[in-house]
Design an enzyme around this catalytic site. Structure first.
Site, PDB file in Angstrom:
ATOM      1  N   LYS B  95      29.519  19.044  55.848  1.00 22.21           N
ATOM      2  CA  LYS B  95      28.299  19.259  55.075  1.00 22.21           C
ATOM      3  C   LYS B  95      27.135  18.851  55.967  1.00 22.21           C
ATOM      4  O   LYS B  95      26.966  17.672  56.281  1.00 22.21           O
ATOM      5  CB  LYS B  95      28.294  18.431  53.786  1.00 22.21           C
ATOM      6  CG  LYS B  95      26.995  18.598  53.012  1.00 22.21           C
ATOM      7  CD  LYS B  95      26.936  17.724  51.787  1.00 22.21           C
ATOM      8  CE  LYS B  95      25.508  17.692  51.250  1.00 22.21           C
ATOM      9  NZ  LYS B  95      25.345  16.740  50.155  1.00 22.21           N
ATOM     10  N   GLY B 156      19.704  12.644  44.214  1.00 18.61           N
ATOM     11  CA  GLY B 156      19.697  11.414  43.432  1.00 18.61           C
ATOM     12  C   GLY B 156      18.650  11.348  42.339  1.00 18.61           C
ATOM     13  O   GLY B 156      18.487  10.303  41.709  1.00 18.61           O
ATOM     14  N   THR B 205      25.697  11.374  42.359  1.00 13.90           N
ATOM     15  CA  THR B 205      24.979  10.309  41.654  1.00 13.90           C
ATOM     16  C   THR B 205      25.241  10.300  40.148  1.00 13.90           C
ATOM     17  O   THR B 205      25.522   9.250  39.562  1.00 13.90           O
ATOM     18  CB  THR B 205      23.461  10.449  41.905  1.00 13.90           C
ATOM     19  OG1 THR B 205      23.231  10.360  43.304  1.00 13.90           O
ATOM     20  CG2 THR B 205      22.683   9.354  41.187  1.00 13.90           C
TER      21      THR B 205
END
Lengths: 66, 255
Positions: B95, B156, B205
């Site tokens: 990633k 987040g 998250t």
């Protein structure tokens, strides 16, 4: 003699191998990987790779992340 | 079923491994999510606490590891992290994240494209994290990205999909899988992405910081499945005018 490991000064005996150093630190060799002076050291070389004086060692591992 | 770079995934939910209260909770939540691919990051070993190790609880036979390049501020740093991850046995999957601004963690499109070109040439399976930019998504697939990972909202933030219009265009144009990543704060956000036709979502998250991460992981898994099912079933089109669900006729007796 002295090396720098993750920015910390460490005293080691001359002739100390990477494998021996990791053992003294209590690090599981299966889950870390290592750069010595900017070069990635293969796991099968840990027990034969002798740390040179002044070596700059980076111990890195996978951690939680997104 | 979802296929990325020739690998088949039964679950369209990918999991992050950060921010969990303990490795045990993380393991249980990932198990509950049913995900088959998990992201991990690369960091220095904490010499004061060398035993602290998530790898001891993650079964690599169960999960495909997707190392990320989080923390990289430019292409050079990302490439260095990628090579380290591969040398560490992280495999070819990556990633790619290049986020120069720690306040927004928004990805740098120029450096991301540059790093993708380099890493694809080196044999990596690159899944770049990008802003929801349809032009960039095309450029990345053209240089060999295995998927694109547009953000719903910044990492987040739990704000959901603030980029729906652009993500729709990315999905419409894409020849590679589209994985909506970042900002999905509730199962409904994940369902929305899947209803739009995203191939998968990545959630970290929202699961990790939930009151009960294991139950939240299960909720996300159900939402992803529901959203995909709805997409495949074919959603009715949106209309400006009302269209009665009950028959219009047959009320003569009232008048």
């Amino acid at each position: 003699m002295r090396i720098i490991c993750n920015d910390e000064k460490k005293e080691i005996r001359p002739g100390t191998t990477l494998g021996g150093f990791l053992g003294e630190l209590g690090v599981n060799v299966d889950t870390v990987f290592i750069e010595c002076d900017g070069v990635i050291i293969k796991k099968n070389e840990y027990d034969t790779f002798v740390l040179p004086d002044g070596a700059k060692v980076e111990l890195i591992r996978f951690v939680g992340g997104g | 079923m979802l296929t990325i770079a020739g690998r088949v995934f039964r679950s369209r939910l990918f999991g992050g491994t950060g921010k969990f209260s303990s490795p045990g909770v993380m393991k249980e939540a990932l198990d509950a999510s049913g995900c088959e691919m998990v992201t991990v990051a690369l960091r220095r070993v904490d010499l004061a606490n060398p035993q602290d190790d998530i790898m001891s609880v993650l079964d690599r036979r169960k999960y495909l590891f997707l190392p990320n390049t989080s923390g990289a501020r430019d292409a050079d740093e990302a490439v260095r992290l990628a090579r380290l991850a591969r040398a560490a046995g992280g495999g070819e999957w990556l990633k790619l994240e290049v986020t120069p601004d720690p306040r927004t963690l928004l990805p740098d499109p120029v450096e991301t494209l540059k790093a993708t070109e380099i890493l694809v040439r080196e044999g990596f399976i690159v899944l770049p994290y990008i802003n929801a930019d349809p032009v960039l998504a095309l450029r990345l697939q053209d240089v060999g990205a295995a998927a694109v990972m547009p953000l719903g909202s910044p990492i987040g933030t739990n704000q959901g999909i603030l980029t729906a219009f652009q993500i729709s265009i990315i999905i419409e144009q894409a020849r590679v899988p589209v994985v909506v990543d970042a900002g999905l704060g509730a199962p409904s956000h994940a369902a929305q992405a899947m209803e739009m036709g995203a191939d998968a979502v990545l959630v970290n998250t929202a699961i990790a910081v939930a009151g009960d991460p294991v139950r939240m992981a299960r909720a996300f898994a159900m939402a992803v499945e529901a959203g995909r099912e709805a997409y495949e079933a074919g959603l009715g089109e949106k209309r400006l005018e009302a269209d009665a669900s009950s028959p219009a006729g047959g009320l003569d007796f009232l008048r």
